[in-house]
Design a protein around this motif. Structure first.
Motif, short mmCIF file in Angstrom:
data_model
loop_
_atom_site.label_atom_id
_atom_site.label_comp_id
_atom_site.label_asym_id
_atom_site.label_seq_id
_atom_site.Cartn_x
_atom_site.Cartn_y
_atom_site.Cartn_z
N LEU A 167 33.48 36.69 43.59
CA LEU A 167 34.32 37.69 44.23
C LEU A 167 34.88 37.24 45.58
O LEU A 167 36.09 37.41 45.82
N PRO A 168 34.10 36.66 46.50
CA PRO A 168 34.68 36.23 47.79
C PRO A 168 35.81 35.23 47.60
O PRO A 168 36.84 35.30 48.31
N GLU A 169 35.64 34.30 46.68
CA GLU A 169 36.68 33.30 46.44
C GLU A 169 37.97 33.96 45.94
O GLU A 169 39.08 33.61 46.38
N LEU A 170 37.81 34.96 45.02
CA LEU A 170 38.99 35.65 44.49
C LEU A 170 39.67 36.49 45.58
O LEU A 170 40.90 36.55 45.65
N GLU A 171 38.87 37.16 46.41
CA GLU A 171 39.46 37.96 47.48
C GLU A 171 40.19 37.08 48.50
O GLU A 171 41.25 37.45 49.01
N GLU A 172 39.62 35.92 48.77
CA GLU A 172 40.30 34.98 49.67
C GLU A 172 41.62 34.50 49.05
O GLU A 172 42.65 34.39 49.73
N ARG A 173 41.57 34.26 47.72
CA ARG A 173 42.79 33.85 47.02
C ARG A 173 43.84 34.95 47.07
O ARG A 173 45.04 34.68 47.27
N ARG A 174 43.43 36.20 46.91
CA ARG A 174 44.37 37.32 46.97
C ARG A 174 45.00 37.44 48.35
O ARG A 174 46.21 37.69 48.47
N GLU A 458 59.93 31.46 42.99
CA GLU A 458 58.63 31.28 43.62
C GLU A 458 57.96 32.62 43.93
O GLU A 458 56.74 32.78 43.76
N LEU A 459 58.77 33.61 44.39
CA LEU A 459 58.23 34.93 44.70
C LEU A 459 57.66 35.59 43.44
O LEU A 459 56.56 36.16 43.45
N GLY A 460 58.40 35.51 42.34
CA GLY A 460 57.92 36.10 41.10
C GLY A 460 56.62 35.45 40.62
O GLY A 460 55.71 36.12 40.13
N ARG A 461 56.56 34.12 40.74
CA ARG A 461 55.33 33.43 40.32
C ARG A 461 54.14 33.84 41.17
O ARG A 461 53.05 34.10 40.65
N ILE A 462 54.35 33.92 42.48
CA ILE A 462 53.24 34.29 43.37
C ILE A 462 52.79 35.72 43.09
O ILE A 462 51.60 36.04 43.07
N GLN A 463 53.75 36.64 42.86
CA GLN A 463 53.40 38.02 42.56
C GLN A 463 52.61 38.11 41.25
O GLN A 463 51.64 38.87 41.14
N SER A 464 53.04 37.33 40.25
CA SER A 464 52.31 37.30 38.98
C SER A 464 50.89 36.77 39.18
O SER A 464 49.92 37.29 38.59
N ASP A 465 50.79 35.75 40.01
CA ASP A 465 49.47 35.16 40.29
C ASP A 465 48.57 36.19 40.97
O ASP A 465 47.39 36.33 40.64
N ARG A 466 49.14 36.95 41.93
CA ARG A 466 48.31 37.94 42.62
C ARG A 466 47.89 39.07 41.68
O ARG A 466 46.78 39.58 41.76
N GLU A 467 48.80 39.48 40.77
CA GLU A 467 48.45 40.51 39.80
C GLU A 467 47.27 40.05 38.93
O GLU A 467 46.37 40.84 38.61
N SER A 468 47.29 38.76 38.56
CA SER A 468 46.18 38.23 37.77
C SER A 468 44.87 38.26 38.55
O SER A 468 43.82 38.65 38.03
N VAL A 469 44.95 37.88 39.85
CA VAL A 469 43.75 37.90 40.70
C VAL A 469 43.28 39.34 40.89
O VAL A 469 42.07 39.63 40.84
N ASP A 470 44.23 40.28 41.11
CA ASP A 470 43.85 41.69 41.26
C ASP A 470 43.12 42.20 40.03
O ASP A 470 42.11 42.92 40.12
N SER A 471 43.62 41.81 38.85
CA SER A 471 43.00 42.25 37.61
C SER A 471 41.57 41.72 37.49
O SER A 471 40.65 42.45 37.08
N LYS A 472 41.40 40.44 37.86
CA LYS A 472 40.05 39.86 37.79
C LYS A 472 39.11 40.56 38.77
O LYS A 472 37.95 40.85 38.44
N ILE A 473 39.59 40.82 39.98
CA ILE A 473 38.75 41.48 40.99
C ILE A 473 38.36 42.88 40.53
O ILE A 473 37.20 43.30 40.65
#
Length: 654
Positions: A167-174, A458-473
């Motif tokens: 969880l800390p690693e994912l939150e840092e990534r978010r 790039e913005l769309g990719r980063i937003q998609s990446d954050r949505e994936s991290v949010d889902s995992k968290i």
């Protein structure tokens, strides 16, 4: 009906053909009832009738009767027992007060032959007798069930701890992705401002501009798709590598586990079942031996004239001959009348047979202890094998899951590579079209469009990446909500296990505490000369049982006396007087009555054969014991009964 329900209610007893009783009806009030009379006046027979009504099988029929009956009425409820003679044995039917009389037979029905009462005089295993009513098999089964649940909870908590570590690693990534999104948005707004200013200054053909913009849009979409494909491809490859590493770790853990053939567990189960069957058989044998020994001990104490006459008449002797032989047997204390055939038998032969039966009972106790130890060993081996098997099954399932995931990801990687190649070709074609359309005057604005498009990608990719991290968290946090409830249940299981594992020890401690406390009080009341203290100490000894050496607890009885000068010294049980032994045995039985809370199911206590204790001490002892039972019925000689409180109920004729 519980003891509390019958408080202050009278108890009426009707008896036919029990012991020496032809027929009688007696009414008892709560408190102390003294059955006052000389020997052979059916006092013990009446006590046996009460025992029968409560459910005990320790009852004898009148010698000339094949069937008897006991009716006990408490309040509006009547309990009936009907003992009858069948093939030389007595079988009892009816609806007794108790379904199970083990506690009552041991700690409430304290006739002369009562096992708990005689335990001190016979140097029996005091601990075994106190612990006999405890269902240790049921306690062990409950312990095993809770241990299995505890292992399952620990496994789930380990999985949750592993997720919590991520969880800390994912939150840092978010947090990093959020900062990147804000930065990209700022860059894109700045670029769109520049593009708007450049568009205002360009005077070009609307048709050419639309075509160029459409081509740029197509290029934008193609680059976005390519970027997403490359990102997913990298992610899939990382996941593939992580799965391969996990598979290696799981396989290594699996290789370290010992083989656990199912047949071994089945063999252990079979052996445990066999040993438990043997244990139940031995328990039955112990109970039968106890009944036989008690009966023989009672008969050795003396046979009444009526029984002797009946036995002699059964073998065809005339009345005058029967009376002559009976008189002879009464006078000759070295002979007894055999209660099976009616012939005269030397008392020593019966005593010898009784000694052999008591030795057999001791040997049976030893075998029972060895069986219990073997069952414990096998159960421990079984638990270990089952733990290994469960872990092996779990690891096998995980490897199978990893293999399936690896196959899916490898297929997906191949699809993504093919898609990437198609997109790269498409982008190359679109870039050529843009180059053909762009002119010198459009070079700056086209560059701005490309830069803006790239920022959007790039913005769309980063937003998609954050949505994936949010889902995992979110998924991890949802699962972690279970952790507190699991920890609470783990604590509950731990507490329950600790209670079960110490329950036997607690019963032992309570029994010793009850005995020592009441023994001290009773000795103060009865004032025996130079007898300072009688107390029980719990000790542990190392003994060999089966394949291992274990600690075995025993109850050691200590006797402390004092000299005329006041010096204390330790004596032995053998040196106690008959009166002192009787009192000690009764207090031991009372301790069992209290520690097993017998009063909750058995509202009555029965006493007889107190002649070894003097009248004043009998009175003091009865007054003390009366505080612990709703009904106390005691058989006494007239002179002993006269020393009791005059308010006590007395029954003089039966």
């Amino acid at each position: 009906m519980s003891a509390s329900q019958i408080e202050a209610e009278k108890m009426q007893l009707s008896v036919e053909n029990i012991g020496g009783i032809d027929g009688t009806t007696v009414e008892f009030t709560p408190g102390v009832t003294a059955l006052a009379g000389r020997n052979a006046t059916n006092r013990t027979s009446l006590l046996q009738a009460i025992m029968a009504a409560f459910g005990s099988d320790h009852v004898s029929l009148k010698g000339d009767a094949d069937q008897g009956q006991v009716d006990m009425t408490i309040g509006d409820t009547t309990y009936t027992r009907t003992p009858e003679r069948r093939n030389g044995t007595i079988v009892t039917g009816g609806n007794p007060y108790l379904d199970d009389t083990e506690l009552a037979d041991l700690f409430a029905f304290l006739l002369e032959s009562n096992e708990a009462r005689q335990a001190v005089a016979r140097s029996d295993d005091l601990r075994e007798l106190i612990m006999r009513p405890v269902d240790t098999d049921a306690i062990q089964a409950e312990i095993e069930q809770l241990e299995a649940e505890q292992r399952e909870i620990e496994s789930n908590l380990e999985d949750l701890d592993s997720l919590a570590d991520r969880l800390p690693e994912l939150e840092e990534r978010r947090t990093t992705l959020t900062e990147q999104i804000e930065k990209k948005r700022a860059e894109l707004e700045e670029k769109e401002t520049e593009l708007a200013e450049a568009d205002a200054d360009v005077e070009d053909s609307r048709a050419d501009k639309r075509e160029l913009e459409e081509t740029l849009d197509d290029l934008h979409d193609a680059r976005a798709s390519l970027d997403d494909t490359r990102f997913e491809l990298d992610t899939q490859r990382e996941s593939l590598e992580a799965l391969r590493e996990e598979r290696a770790e799981v396989q290594g853990e699996l290789d370290e586990l010992p083989e656990t053939p199912v047949g071994d567990i089945e063999e252990i189960n079979t052996e445990i079942g066999r040993l438990r069957d043997r244990l139940r058989t031995i328990d039955t044998t112990v109970n039968e031996l106890q009944t036989i020994i008690q009966f023989n001990e009672e008969m050795l104490e003396g046979t009444s004239r009526e029984i002797i006459d009946s036995l002699r008449n059964d073998v065809g002797n005339s009345e005058s001959e029967s009376e002559a032989i009976t008189d002879q047997l009464v006078e000759d204390s070295e002979n007894v009348v055999c209660w099976t055939c009616g012939s005269e038998v030397p008392k020593a032969e019966i005593e010898g047979t009784l000694d052999r039966l008591q030795k057999l009972r001791s040997e049976t106790f030893e075998e029972r202890n060895e069986l219990r130890s073997s069952i414990d060993d096998l159960q421990s081996d079984k638990n270990t094998l089952e733990d290994h098997q469960r872990k092996r099954d779990r690891l096998d399932r995980r490897i199978e899951q990893i293999e399936n995931e690896l196959e899916d990801r490898e297929d997906r990687i191949e699809e993504l590579i093919s898609t990437r190649e198609d997109l790269e070709s498409e982008i190359e074609r679109l870039e050529e079209d843009v180059d053909d359309l762009q002119e010198e005057d459009y070079s700056d604005i086209l560059d701005l469009h490309k830069e803006a498009n790239q920022l959007e990608f790039e913005l769309g990719r980063i937003q998609s990446d954050r949505e994936s991290v949010d889902s995992k968290i979110d998924g991890i946090e949802d699962r972690l909500e279970q952790r507190e409830s699991l920890k609470e249940r783990r604590d509950e299981v731990h507490t329950e296990l600790a209670d079960l594992r110490t329950r036997i020890e607690q019963i032992e401690e309570q029994a010793i505490e009850q005995f020592n406390e009441h023994m001290e009080t009773v000795l103060d009341l009865l004032e025996y000369a130079n007898l300072e203290r009688i107390w029980i100490e719990r000790t542990e000894h190392q003994v060999s049982q089966g394949r291992r050496t274990v600690s075995q607890r025993t109850f050691d009885l200590h006797v402390i006396r004092s000299t005329d000068s006041g010096a204390a010294y330790e004596d032995t049980v053998d040196h106690l007087s008959e009166s002192e032994r009787e009192v000690t045995g009764l207090v031991f039985a009372l301790a069992g009555y209290l520690v097993h809370e017998v009063h909750e199911s058995v509202p009555i206590m029965l006493l007889d054969s107190l002649e070894a204790i003097d009248s004043d001490r009998i009175a003091a002892l009865i007054e003390y014991v009366a505080d612990h039972a709703d009904y106390l019925v005691v058989a006494l000689l007239p002179e002993d009964a006269s020393a009791l409180d005059q308010d006590y109920q007395r029954v003089t004729e039966i």
